[in-house]
Design an enzyme around this catalytic site. Sequence first.
Site, PDB file in Angstrom:
ATOM      1  N   HIS A  36      -5.523   0.966  -7.720  1.00  0.00           N
ATOM      2  CA  HIS A  36      -5.864   2.343  -6.707  1.00  0.00           C
ATOM      3  C   HIS A  36      -6.410   3.550  -8.352  1.00  0.00           C
ATOM      4  O   HIS A  36      -6.015   2.602  -9.237  1.00  0.00           O
ATOM      5  CB  HIS A  36      -4.324   2.494  -6.427  1.00  0.00           C
ATOM      6  CG  HIS A  36      -3.715   4.306  -6.208  1.00  0.00           C
ATOM      7  ND1 HIS A  36      -3.885   5.236  -6.837  1.00  0.00           N
ATOM      8  CD2 HIS A  36      -3.891   4.967  -4.989  1.00  0.00           C
ATOM      9  CE1 HIS A  36      -3.704   6.221  -6.714  1.00  0.00           C
ATOM     10  NE2 HIS A  36      -3.507   6.049  -5.054  1.00  0.00           N
TER      11      HIS A  36
ATOM     12  N   GLU B 153      -9.973   5.650  -1.442  1.00  0.00           N
ATOM     13  CA  GLU B 153      -9.349   7.095  -1.574  1.00  0.00           C
ATOM     14  C   GLU B 153     -10.665   7.583  -2.684  1.00  0.00           C
ATOM     15  O   GLU B 153     -10.238   7.380  -3.766  1.00  0.00           O
ATOM     16  CB  GLU B 153      -9.057   7.112  -1.858  1.00  0.00           C
ATOM     17  CG  GLU B 153      -7.292   5.552  -1.162  1.00  0.00           C
ATOM     18  CD  GLU B 153      -5.847   5.865  -1.915  1.00  0.00           C
ATOM     19  OE1 GLU B 153      -4.929   6.051  -0.770  1.00  0.00           O
ATOM     20  OE2 GLU B 153      -5.744   5.742  -2.877  1.00  0.00           O
TER      21      GLU B 153
END
Length: 267
Positions: free
Chosen positions: A95, A167
Amino acid sequence: MKKPVFGSGWKMFLTDKEAMNYAQRLKENIPGEQDAELFVLPSFTAVERVTAILAGTDINVGVQNMCWEEKGAFTGEVSVLSLKEMAVKYVEIGHSERRTLFGETDRTVNLKIGKAMEHGLVPIFCMGEELQEKEKNLAKELLSIEIKNALHGIPYADAKKIIYAYEPVWAIGMEDSAQPDYAQEILGFIRQLLAQIYGRSEGTEFTVVYGGSVSLKNVEKLISQPDIDGVFVGRASLSIESYMEMLDIIKDSWSKKVKKQRGDDEN
Ligand code: 13P
């Protein structure tokens, strides 16, 4: 047949008590089988109790990180062996918050994906460009490097089980998501790249999802894009009302998309 993915990353927004209360509400509201692949990612400390609460529902539980080694002198890290003991199914890897705040690199992402797959966990592999890279039109180049590095040595049989979460860093934690057509363009590119890396024709077997300020106002448009297999949501998935509404929109928009694709195939 593919189901749309709806992942909910709780980051460090909820204490354990809050996480358990929320899991309880999810259980009460989503009791049966779902036409969607659902997962939630609580903090490590809440994982076992959230898993117990959600047992018997269609909501799976994962974690937000893990170590690339199984055992040893890795203070503060969590082993895949412990995750297996807790029956964790998913592990988020790479992430952007872990990359920028905690020094995660493409190399550790690659090692973690390999270790997770060795033990049968499903990696949610996150990737995305920074704003400067987007502005210089370097998003695809950057993503190619991130993906090739992350998948180094990962065989096709494993690669097709991964959830690929695009993302864009500039769209996380903002007011609105990336424009749906931009997300479509990039996810289409990621799918093609995966197909190319593994010598496949279309890459439809790969699961590619979008994350970054997904909300009730943009989720329908995002899901209706041909190459978006689902969404990975932070803040907007932390209220039960918003979660339920979003789930309905995702299922509805997905079934319309599938019908449309079938119609197009027949014509
Ligand atoms: P937000 O939905 O809060 O922007 O977070 C997205 C995200 O980082 C999911 O992993």
